[in-house]
Design an enzyme around this catalytic site. Sequence first.
Site, PDB file in Angstrom:
ATOM      1  N   PRO B  80       0.497  -1.167  -0.280  1.00 20.95           N
ATOM      2  CA  PRO B  80      -0.056   0.350   0.040  1.00 20.95           C
ATOM      3  C   PRO B  80       0.854   1.104   0.082  1.00 20.95           C
ATOM      4  O   PRO B  80       1.722   1.382   0.506  1.00 20.95           O
ATOM      5  CB  PRO B  80      -0.684  -0.304   1.261  1.00 20.95           C
ATOM      6  CG  PRO B  80       0.107  -0.969   2.660  1.00 20.95           C
ATOM      7  CD  PRO B  80       0.744  -2.038   1.380  1.00 20.95           C
ATOM      8  N   SER B 109      -4.199   1.527  -0.201  1.00 17.63           N
ATOM      9  CA  SER B 109      -3.632   1.948   1.200  1.00 17.63           C
ATOM     10  C   SER B 109      -5.468   2.689   1.640  1.00 17.63           C
ATOM     11  O   SER B 109      -6.323   3.316   0.495  1.00 17.63           O
ATOM     12  CB  SER B 109      -3.152   3.321   1.040  1.00 17.63           C
ATOM     13  OG  SER B 109      -3.429   4.529   2.186  1.00 17.63           O
ATOM     14  N   LYS B 235       1.024  -6.015   9.268  1.00 20.18           N
ATOM     15  CA  LYS B 235       1.511  -5.093   8.738  1.00 20.18           C
ATOM     16  C   LYS B 235       3.230  -4.651   9.903  1.00 20.18           C
ATOM     17  O   LYS B 235       1.961  -3.364  10.040  1.00 20.18           O
ATOM     18  CB  LYS B 235       1.081  -4.270   7.745  1.00 20.18           C
ATOM     19  CG  LYS B 235       2.516  -3.472   6.842  1.00 20.18           C
ATOM     20  CD  LYS B 235       1.579  -3.097   5.197  1.00 20.18           C
ATOM     21  CE  LYS B 235       3.001  -2.624   4.680  1.00 20.18           C
ATOM     22  NZ  LYS B 235       3.417  -1.237   5.508  1.00 20.18           N
ATOM     23  N   HIS B 259       8.020  -0.303   7.369  1.00 19.94           N
ATOM     24  CA  HIS B 259       7.739   1.054   6.898  1.00 19.94           C
ATOM     25  C   HIS B 259       8.687   1.464   5.240  1.00 19.94           C
ATOM     26  O   HIS B 259       8.030   2.652   5.198  1.00 19.94           O
ATOM     27  CB  HIS B 259       6.933   1.672   7.407  1.00 19.94           C
ATOM     28  CG  HIS B 259       6.206   2.970   7.381  1.00 19.94           C
ATOM     29  ND1 HIS B 259       4.693   2.796   7.921  1.00 19.94           N
ATOM     30  CD2 HIS B 259       5.303   3.477   6.460  1.00 19.94           C
ATOM     31  CE1 HIS B 259       3.969   3.153   7.485  1.00 19.94           C
ATOM     32  NE2 HIS B 259       4.084   3.724   6.179  1.00 19.94           N
TER      33      HIS B 259
END
Lengths: 362, 362, 362, 362
Positions: B80, B109, B235, B259
């Site tokens: 995303p 997202s 995640k 990330h």
Amino acid sequence: MTQLHAVNLHDYAALAQERLAPEAWAYLAGGAGDEATLADNAAAWAALKLLPRVLRPLHPGHTQVELLGRTWAHPIGLAPVAAHGLFHPEAEAGTVLAAAAQGAACALSSQGSTPWAELVALVKDEPGRGPLWAQGYWQGSLTRTLALFEQAAKAGMEAIVFTVDAPVHGARDRERRAGFVLPAELSKANAVLGSHPPLPAFEAPPLCAGLLVHAPTWAELQALIAASPLPVIVKGLLHPDDAMQARDLGAAAGWVSNHGGRTLDTVLPTAAALPAIRAAVGPAWPLIVDGGIRRGTDVLKALALGASAAFIGRPAVQALAVEGARGVAHAIRLLRDEFEIALALCGCATPAQLHPGLIHKA
Amino acid sequence: MTQLHAVNLHDYAALAQERLAPEAWAYLAGGAGDEATLADNAAAWAALKLLPRVLRPLHPGHTQVELLGRTWAHPIGLAPVAAHGLFHPEAEAGTVLAAAAQGAACALSSQGSTPWAELVALVKDEPGRGPLWAQGYWQGSLTRTLALFEQAAKAGMEAIVFTVDAPVHGARDRERRAGFVLPAELSKANAVLGSHPPLPAFEAPPLCAGLLVHAPTWAELQALIAASPLPVIVKGLLHPDDAMQARDLGAAAGWVSNHGGRTLDTVLPTAAALPAIRAAVGPAWPLIVDGGIRRGTDVLKALALGASAAFIGRPAVQALAVEGARGVAHAIRLLRDEFEIALALCGCATPAQLHPGLIHKA
Amino acid sequence: MTQLHAVNLHDYAALAQERLAPEAWAYLAGGAGDEATLADNAAAWAALKLLPRVLRPLHPGHTQVELLGRTWAHPIGLAPVAAHGLFHPEAEAGTVLAAAAQGAACALSSQGSTPWAELVALVKDEPGRGPLWAQGYWQGSLTRTLALFEQAAKAGMEAIVFTVDAPVHGARDRERRAGFVLPAELSKANAVLGSHPPLPAFEAPPLCAGLLVHAPTWAELQALIAASPLPVIVKGLLHPDDAMQARDLGAAAGWVSNHGGRTLDTVLPTAAALPAIRAAVGPAWPLIVDGGIRRGTDVLKALALGASAAFIGRPAVQALAVEGARGVAHAIRLLRDEFEIALALCGCATPAQLHPGLIHKA
Amino acid sequence: MTQLHAVNLHDYAALAQERLAPEAWAYLAGGAGDEATLADNAAAWAALKLLPRVLRPLHPGHTQVELLGRTWAHPIGLAPVAAHGLFHPEAEAGTVLAAAAQGAACALSSQGSTPWAELVALVKDEPGRGPLWAQGYWQGSLTRTLALFEQAAKAGMEAIVFTVDAPVHGARDRERRAGFVLPAELSKANAVLGSHPPLPAFEAPPLCAGLLVHAPTWAELQALIAASPLPVIVKGLLHPDDAMQARDLGAAAGWVSNHGGRTLDTVLPTAAALPAIRAAVGPAWPLIVDGGIRRGTDVLKALALGASAAFIGRPAVQALAVEGARGVAHAIRLLRDEFEIALALCGCATPAQLHPGLIHKA
């Protein structure tokens, strides 16, 4: 106002280099020899890999630490640097005001441009200010050294930082090439009465010339601690055995430092020295660390590896050179915010929750 | 049409940088701090050395994997990324069409430029398409978070990707220097009703400001999984203990991620984190990985070390910036072909034959 | 004549790049993917540190090795490279003449510009020449493959080099960007009758497209060895188990290679793969090695770590591009002299005295 | 006078490169092969991290060492380099005068521009001078070699440095590209009567050409030591077993050296070789080390790891090229002062206090 808006400490370094005369920049930014330690200090923190945790309770959180009988708003302080007057007209006054405004600890060099008493008076009653420390060297005799530190006590300082890693000057080639000499009028604000033999310079080799007669030993440290009007923090420790000895002699805290890479080159970076020292001295004795701290993650790693607080030297003075007190306050703010964010992103609500497990073992 | 014909994902990055406004490029390409993790992520995959086998039967071969109750044409997916509308007028529609055409998984997202329902409708009936997932953050309360994910379920999404590694924004200096602010009109397509406190920005430190009252903990994750209309993929895992806890709470899968180096800098690269996590959670629990996947050999190594699938973030959006859906489809195709070739050259007929022995132990 | 007088193999690379068309240079110099293995191959030899011995008897000394039933003047050979006609009008004739003049082994690709029979005829009766080998791939069936190798035997070749590490083409981005396609008229001199499916190209993924039906397995190797008119050397081994299997099936020798970094990227460099392979197959089975050999010290290290001979690929063809046969002969001479000097400076009178103790264990 | 004031040995290198003809610079500065060892030698010292001690008594301190029956003012010496006349008209006379003025040991090459007798006469009666040594190679027979060394004894030399690591010339590509040939008139000052076969050059490979008939072995060393009019120091040791053998044959000292990276490339740097050699030969046998010594910290590390003295080669000759005797004296002074400062900053009053614990074990 600067054209480049500084968003981190690196920016202040770049901006300061633009503004300062080359000789002042050489003095501020340079290190000993080939400046390997200067580079290694910063690289060693960056090379440590974080292993953050998720979904941990972050509320209520804060960045406070309890240290030397006092609550600090955060564990960041300013290491002593000589002669701030070289870099900005506000000199140490700018630095000390900024530190107070940001709640940062502030260690002020005996070789400053402004008398300690004036500086302490400026911020003594500031409610959120951090601790104020006076830093100095052995003055050739116990009497003279105590005279210096009694001056600090009288001014209102809270502790003495006694530097032990520079019995002689290092060979700073960058300074020597730039022809830099520390101006007496900008570095004698706290000089004790009578003429003291200056630290031997490079051109007069210390051992043969006999100047090291005046270098202190553990016996002098012991006497100094016994007679000192203030708690003594021993600055310049890299070996675990030396740290234990300082602790056993009654020092209030130890300061892991290689003098910012300014005395001896190719020395162990402080990030690499810290863990063994913490292991040796046990969990209770406070340990300050400096050398290459440039990011909030560096502060976090220092505390995770056992430091009680992390201090910056050059970056604050670079910010002073750029914008005086305003620059220093902004620099501390940037580092403090970065630290706070890093703390949350590692899953810790407070600095006390930091632990070595947050650093990946390679 | 581009002048440089892209033959690998690096080319799409170079071409996108030429085409995008500097602020958009800073947002897309940048990372936290000194971007050490951004660089380490890719370098860590490349540093793993393959030890291929020869003369093994490669027929009949394929690139399919079985994952989360479904056959995937290949183990590559799109991670995303917010606000595709910043990069190309086709926005998420271009991305989702390309993914469907190439059989790639696609995680969209919650901060997208296009409502999930519209995107799912575009490709829902495409026979060869990959799974469609909705990604989101904790919305300050369970009710609000469930509202977001019920919206995803209603749109036809197949799973929820719940991101847990960004309770606060990281300090992305490149974005801040470029003065970038994520435009609300390009990132609110899936916003839930009512005004939600945004993620605390860097200028408002999270701990002191109390904003972290809203950060989720393991208790919130447990409640979310229990009430979620769709399987939940967690995640942002880097620590084996956190992965085990997510598995034990009933998460459908774990996603090893830092990330993309956008929140905390100097974090362990995902290639280094993956093996210990696979060892901790056992062979059965699905593990997605992202961070620095740029080559088919990276995908192969990820699977050899225990990942069930490997996702790319920036590269797909860079390809979108260059040529819209056509670019994204081509980028996936390039990576998929590289993976297929690498599979054959390692002596494996199918992804299921990949194993850690294909990576040289240094 | 060149302006820069080449004093080592690097010089020939630089000179060749100046002379060749960019596409031909891309084909010759390039590797798979990001060319990490291409760089690692050479760096891995250089990184091995020698621990030479002094004052050992060096007389009588020589560089000869006994290998595959024959005395070689020195342990250096030329690895197979396709289509020499692309680089110089003398093509393989130049190469084979130079190798013969310098007593070097020469392995000639089946994808050459000149028929094997012509090449062997040129040098067959040269007294000091090295061995002549024919290199080829599986041709889709045993019959077709034997047809190719019987052609080699009839031409007078002494052994078959059977390459097993390229069942599909690698993704060579540099070639693809340069738009290079191997010209059929320069690479079909030894093609067997009938049209054979070419090696699958990158654009046609191998597994799905079913082309790998034709990739050989251990069973095909066994059948080939059994029926081959010449001893079979298996080229492309990196894993000790594969090497042992080739030895057990009766291969005359093994060839440790990663195809010069041209098929799969980020593969273990051959210098790192060699010791474990030698340990696995025992001291007797001959092992050739190639990949990154650029200096006499590389040849010496290869032999010290267990190789029986060390082959160069690109450097010889680069020298061919610069000056035809004369360049190739000079390149071999340079490497051979460097090897001889290194041998003496390590305290060894002959290659047989080389041993792993000459390499420092870090 | 130079425009750039040299503050360290690197500066002399830079200044010398400006002043010398390219061929002379290539000869002086170059090394064998890719010059990996040349770079590694210096890098290996720099990579060792110091762990200094504080608050130790530094008075009375000095830099003296006792070595080979004599007190040296400091443990720094000049390694033999051929043909100083190539670099400055003062030639070896400049070097030897400077060494004497600075109390440095001086080893003078048999391939010098000035007869040994003249050089010794210049400084023999200088009260503070360091030891004077004559360096030479095997001359093809014991008689001829003894003739050379008797010449040294007659001149007043105090020891023989017998170089054993160069039975053949290395392949120095930089020299060869520059077309450099050592001029006979500048390197034959100490040649023994009769025409001796010169060391085999690169173009005439040593083993095949049979020139190594003349290379010495351990038997020749033993005979030489037995018959030598002066103590024999064996130069060119890298392996502990060779060092033990030299010691057992009665050599007065060992010299750990890789010939400054000028003979064989990719050799173990001397900093890495030294500790194992000291461990093997025990504490008593004197060990000289050279190769990459550029800083006072390098000298300190060498002694901490077991060297008795540390010698510089190229730097002194570079200083000679810049300013003759004055430059050499200044270069020695710089290094000596750096060493003295480093000694004090490591907490040692004398070189005898140096020990391996000052080097951090990584």
